[in-house]
Design an enzyme around this catalytic site. Structure first.
Site, PDB file in Angstrom:
ATOM      1  N   CYS B  42      72.464  23.026  87.930  1.00 46.28           N
ATOM      2  CA  CYS B  42      72.099  21.924  87.120  1.00 46.28           C
ATOM      3  C   CYS B  42      73.024  21.427  86.339  1.00 46.28           C
ATOM      4  CB  CYS B  42      70.973  22.509  86.136  1.00 46.28           C
ATOM      5  SG  CYS B  42      69.398  23.152  86.858  1.00 46.28           S
ATOM      6  N   CYS B 111      70.775  20.490  76.419  1.00 44.60           N
ATOM      7  CA  CYS B 111      71.812  21.298  75.878  1.00 44.60           C
ATOM      8  C   CYS B 111      71.626  22.077  74.973  1.00 44.60           C
ATOM      9  CB  CYS B 111      73.348  20.280  75.900  1.00 44.60           C
ATOM     10  SG  CYS B 111      73.766  19.446  77.200  1.00 44.60           S
TER      11      CYS B 111
END
Lengths: 413, 143
Positions: B42, B111
């Site tokens: 990812c 994030c």
């Protein structure tokens, strides 16, 4: 003009600076010679037509082709669409609306401008084989041969790959196609203008290329369409005034075509010496970066590649953060982190490059104005940024401890 | 993409980068909790290590991050925010606070989620090692 930070442009595979000599050649065709090349009964039209025919000659010289075999388009994307969809529909085995209309061979490392037209053809009743390259990134003649069928209409294989710069087995694939009476199209966007082309020797029926990749203006490109042995016919995608031998209607972009022609001429003239210069610079990148750091790999075949493109993976760092650390260098990252997909480059994945390596690749592509000082700067800036990021990379620590990253049960999200 | 000044600052001067030892060292330490979240495929992996006092206060936090600038900044910021807090106070940190502080654009919200997950994972690891069970479930656990 003040230039506070000088950017180093190493993204010439994306686009190139338009050569000032090209711009100069184009300028008269905006406000002085502004005729429509289709106006057959006055001098305005004749002058525009003359200018286009000179450009057609310049483009033909670059490919060692006949001027009548050159179709001007809006760029390589249109050329690819016209070649693939135009040939498939013209040579279909059964009419639109039916199935089993014919077979096309291409491969997974093509540009989207080839893959997407092929996907459209699948929806329209054709069958498409997508070949996979070996770990060296090369599409071989043997792979194409193994995929050939009795109903194969067309093979489309790019000459050089845009992301990693590897060179596919083009003359051999062309010869195979001709032996089997199958049409051969090549997307030569990263080849034509940079490397020699002889459509006879290289056995090409259809060849797409672009102006803005070879120091010409954007919005113009070309398609070579063979006229004899065999005479290739295409179903037009844009109908109208019948320009470009009826294959591409629409008033010609005279200034753009003039610029494209000039760009072809300049590339043809600089040929060997420019290739040698770019090759030396690229080899410097390919050797200096792996020498400066561990776990650095050049992706794709080490030698079978065009002089101006390299693609290098820096293990254990992520591409976008690497780009952030080299903000005065313009290049491309193999990471697609800014897009919604979070998928690393499909081309690198196709090569079997591991996830942690595919996410951390840079494509560095050189051009006419790239200097050795810029290459040296790139080497030191990239080395500094990779070291900065590795100091905070958990993957680097694990690798240093001898832990196999592929054996860890990652928590994907 | 243009990053905020704060993201750039954390990228250039990351706070509390490091670890309390190799992965096998920290596994043996009861005062250290480790959270590793994300996956290389990812494009982001965060490792957060916390050193916790006997009364449950986070004395030190260290991070390592493989990821984009926003991921680095999110984990760097997380270490600043959890230091000095009790583990329960640290669990109150929400990813939206990180988004706000760093002015992350929508495509980078994951994030901040990862940073929150790494806090939860590190605390869960510390609790597991010390035989503490509670009602707050960790979203992610990692050995």
């Amino acid at each position: 003009m003040a230039a506070p930070t000088k950017l180093t442009y190493l993204d010439n595979a994306a686009t190139t600076r338009c050569d000032p000599r090209v711009v100069e050649a184009m300028l008269p065709y905006f406000s002085d010679v502004y005729g429509n090349a289709g106006s057959r009964n006055h001098r305005f039209g004749w002058e525009a037509e003359d200018a286009i025919e000179i450009a057609r000659e310049q483009a033909a010289v670059l490919l060692t082709a006949q001027p009548k075999e050159i179709i001007f388009t809006s760029g390589a994307t249109e050329s690819n669409n016209l070649a693939i969809r135009g040939a498939a529909n013209m040579y279909a085995k059964s009419p639109a609306g039916s199935s089993s209309r014919g077979h096309i061979i291409t491969n997974i490392i093509e540009h989207k401008a080839v893959l997407d037209p092929c996907n459209r053809l699948i929806r329209e009743g054709f069958e498409v084989t997508f070949l996979e390259p070996g770990h060296d990134g090369i599409i071989t003649c043997a792979a194409v041969e193994a995929a050939m069928r009795a109903d194969t209409i067309l093979v489309s294989v790019m000459w050089a790959n845009n992301e990693i710069g590897t060179i596919n087995e083009v003359p051999a694939i062309g010869a195979l196609c001709h032996a089997r009476n199958v049409l051969f199209h090549t997307d030569a966007t990263q080849w034509a203008g940079k490397m020699p082309v002889d459509v006879e020797r290289d056995q090409i029926d259809l060849l797409s290329w672009s102006s803005h990749k070879i120091y010409g203006p954007k919005g113009v490109g070309g398609l070579y369409v063979r006229r004899r042995k065999p005479r290739v016919r295409l179903e037009a995608m844009i109908d109208g005034g019948g320009q470009e031998r009826g294959m591409r209607s629409g008033t010609q972009n005279v200034a753009g075509i003039v610029g494209f022609g000039k760009a072809c001429e300049l590339c043809f003239a600089s040929g060997d010496s420019e290739r040698a210069r770019l090759l030396a610079l690229r080899k410097k990148l390919d050797t200096a970066l792996p020498a400066a750091m561990e776990a650095v790999q050049v992706n794709g075949h080490p030698d079978r590649r065009v002089p101006h493109i390299t693609n290098i993976s820096f293990g254990f760092v992520e591409g976008e953060s690497l780009m952030m650390g080299i903000s005065d260098i313009a290049c491309s990252s193999g990471s697609a982190c800014t897009s919604a997909s979070l998928e690393p480059s499909y081309v690198l994945k196709g090569l079997g490059v591991g996830d942690e390596m595919a996410h951390s690749s840079l494509r560095l592509s050189l051009g006419r104005w790239t200097t050795e000082a810029e290459v040296d700067h790139a080497i030191s800036a990239i080395t500094k940024a990779v070291n900065h990021l590795r100091a905070m990379s958990p993957l680097y620590d694990l690798w240093k401890e001898g832990i196999d990253l592929s054996k860890i049960d990652w928590q994907s999200h | 993409m243009a990053y905020s000044e704060k993201v750039n600052d954390h990228y250039n001067n990351p706070r509390n980068v490091g670890s309390f030892g190799t992965s096998s060292d920290v596994k043996a330490r009861l005062d250290v909790g480790v959270g590793i979240v994300g996956a290389p495929e990812c494009g982001d992996v965060m490792q957060l290590q916390i050193k916790v006092s006997q009364d449950g206060r986070i004395e030190e936090a260290k991070f390592k991050c493989f990821g984009c600038g926003s991921a680095i900044a999110s984990s760097s910021l997380a270490t600043e925010w959890i230091r000095g807090r009790t583990v329960d106070q640290a669990l109150e940190i929400k990813n939206t606070q990180i988004v706000e502080e760093l002015a992350l654009p929508p495509v980078k919200i994951h994030c901040s989620v990862l940073a929150e997950d790494s806090i939860r994972a590190a605390i869960a690891d510390w609790k597991k090692k010390n035989g503490i069970t509670d009602t707050v479930a960790a979203t992610t656990t990692h050995a």
